[in-house]
Motif scaffolding. Structure first.
Motif, PDB file in Angstrom:
ATOM      1  N   ILE A  63       0.856  -1.186   0.000  1.00  0.00           N
ATOM      2  CA  ILE A  63       0.000   0.000   0.000  1.00  0.00           C
ATOM      3  C   ILE A  63       0.886   1.228   0.000  1.00  0.00           C
ATOM      4  CG2 ILE A  63      -1.835   1.272   1.183  1.00  0.00           C
ATOM      5  CD1 ILE A  63      -2.361  -1.312   2.793  1.00  0.00           C
TER       6      ILE A  63
ATOM      7  N   ALA B  81       0.579   5.261   0.392  1.00  0.00           N
ATOM      8  CA  ALA B  81      -0.268   6.390   0.742  1.00  0.00           C
ATOM      9  C   ALA B  81       0.488   7.670   0.424  1.00  0.00           C
ATOM     10  CB  ALA B  81      -0.643   6.341   2.222  1.00  0.00           C
TER      11      ALA B  81
ATOM     12  N   ALA C 288      -6.323   0.286   3.881  1.00  0.00           N
ATOM     13  CA  ALA C 288      -6.349   1.530   3.094  1.00  0.00           C
ATOM     14  C   ALA C 288      -7.587   2.352   3.415  1.00  0.00           C
ATOM     15  CB  ALA C 288      -6.300   1.199   1.605  1.00  0.00           C
TER      16      ALA C 288
ATOM     17  N   LEU D 248      -4.227   6.672  -2.484  1.00  0.00           N
ATOM     18  CA  LEU D 248      -3.681   5.373  -2.117  1.00  0.00           C
ATOM     19  C   LEU D 248      -3.697   4.422  -3.304  1.00  0.00           C
ATOM     20  CD1 LEU D 248      -5.595   6.178   0.734  1.00  0.00           C
ATOM     21  CD2 LEU D 248      -3.971   4.458   1.478  1.00  0.00           C
TER      22      LEU D 248
ATOM     23  N   VAL E 103      -8.775   5.015  -3.348  1.00  0.00           N
ATOM     24  CA  VAL E 103      -7.916   3.831  -3.321  1.00  0.00           C
ATOM     25  C   VAL E 103      -8.021   3.151  -4.684  1.00  0.00           C
ATOM     26  CG1 VAL E 103      -7.354   1.659  -2.191  1.00  0.00           C
ATOM     27  CG2 VAL E 103      -8.407   3.506  -0.867  1.00  0.00           C
TER      28      VAL E 103
END
Length: 284
Positions: free
Chosen positions: A12, A14, A87, A113, A191
């Motif tokens: 992930i 961010a 997320a 994200l 996301v």
């Protein structure tokens, strides 16, 4: 102890935006930016990691990269599902921080994200005992988290308020179609999921598939299902499967001829609730 062999991993990324403006405003008010971000973002995010079995790989002022590993000695994992759940929770942290920022007349944070998945073991380097992961999934997650400055300057907006991600084919630039070089990505507090991660997610979760006619989204396909985190708490996920559309510099047009597509994890609660209600009607 023996090292556990990693067989797959999700990453992930961010991408935290607006931190420079907030830092300047905090300093102007005589406040400590490091304490502000630690208290309102980094510390709350770190507290979420254990719930989803995640590990921080990298942190800097405007970026956080987190990995979830799947090991050989485990049964069928929920690697991507837990990455998606984490997320969504990270975005909730930013939403709460923005409430605080508005209260103190500070600029709001913006986040993008991206989630990538690799069905292989990553490589690791060691720097004075610190483990550094090397994986192509990191670079892919980075691209998925980004937002086109061209679209931002033109005031681009998604088709629906509940959407936070769009991908369009740029008909204005002199870029030849193919290999995604002609695509522009919009990701504001959203996301985006890569295709490999979505395919893995389909293996992890029993999805219900449907269209949301109530929103006039007959050409949008949605997948929904739930999964448990490591504490046993159930999380609901809705994934949007959407076509790339042509963009002429002002508005989005029809579906582009290559019929490419992208995946978005729905974070808007009203849209997610609408899906669940419709899914329950279909079951009953």
């Amino acid at each position: 102890p023996l090292l556990r062999r990693i067989r797959a991993h999700a990453v992930i990324k961010a991408d935290l935006r607006g931190s420079t403006r907030i830092t300047d405003r905090l300093r102007a008010k005589g406040l400590n930016p490091a304490s502000h971000f630690s208290l309102n973002f980094f510390d709350p995010v770190n507290k979420l990691l254990d719930e989803f079995g995640a590990e921080t790989l990298f942190v800097e002022g405007d970026a956080v990269i987190v990995a979830i590993f799947e090991h050989d000695d485990e049964g069928p994992g929920l690697t991507v599902a837990r990455a998606c759940g984490l997320a969504r929770r990270i975005l909730q942290v930013v939403t709460l921080q923005n409430v605080v920022n508005r209260k103190h007349d500070l600029p709001e944070l913006e986040l993008g994200l991206g989630i990538a998945f690799s069905r292989r073991e990553p490589n690791f380097l060691f720097d004075e005992g610190r483990r550094i992961m090397i994986s192509g999934a990191i670079n892919r997650a980075d691209r998925l988290s980004s937002c086109s400055s061209v679209l931002r300057r033109q005031g681009f907006a998604p088709r629906l308020d509940g959407f936070r991600v769009e991908v369009v084919r740029d008909k204005v630039a002199e870029t030849s179609p193919g290999r995604d070089e002609d695509l522009l990505s919009f990701n504001v507090n959203g996301v985006r999921l890569e295709e490999a991660a979505f395919l893995q997610l389909q293996r992890e979760i029993h999805f219900r598939q449907m269209r949301l006619q109530d929103f006039g989204l007959g050409d949008e396909l949605f997948f929904g299902g739930s999964f448990p985190d490591l504490t046993g708490r159930e999380h609901w996920l809705v994934v949007r499967y959407a076509a790339v559309r042509d963009w002429d510099g002002q508005v989005s047009g029809g579906i582009e001829t290559g019929r490419r597509h992208f995946f978005e994890i729905i974070v808007d609660e009203s849209l997610s609730t609408q899906f669940r209600k419709q899914a329950q009607r279909h079951v009953s």
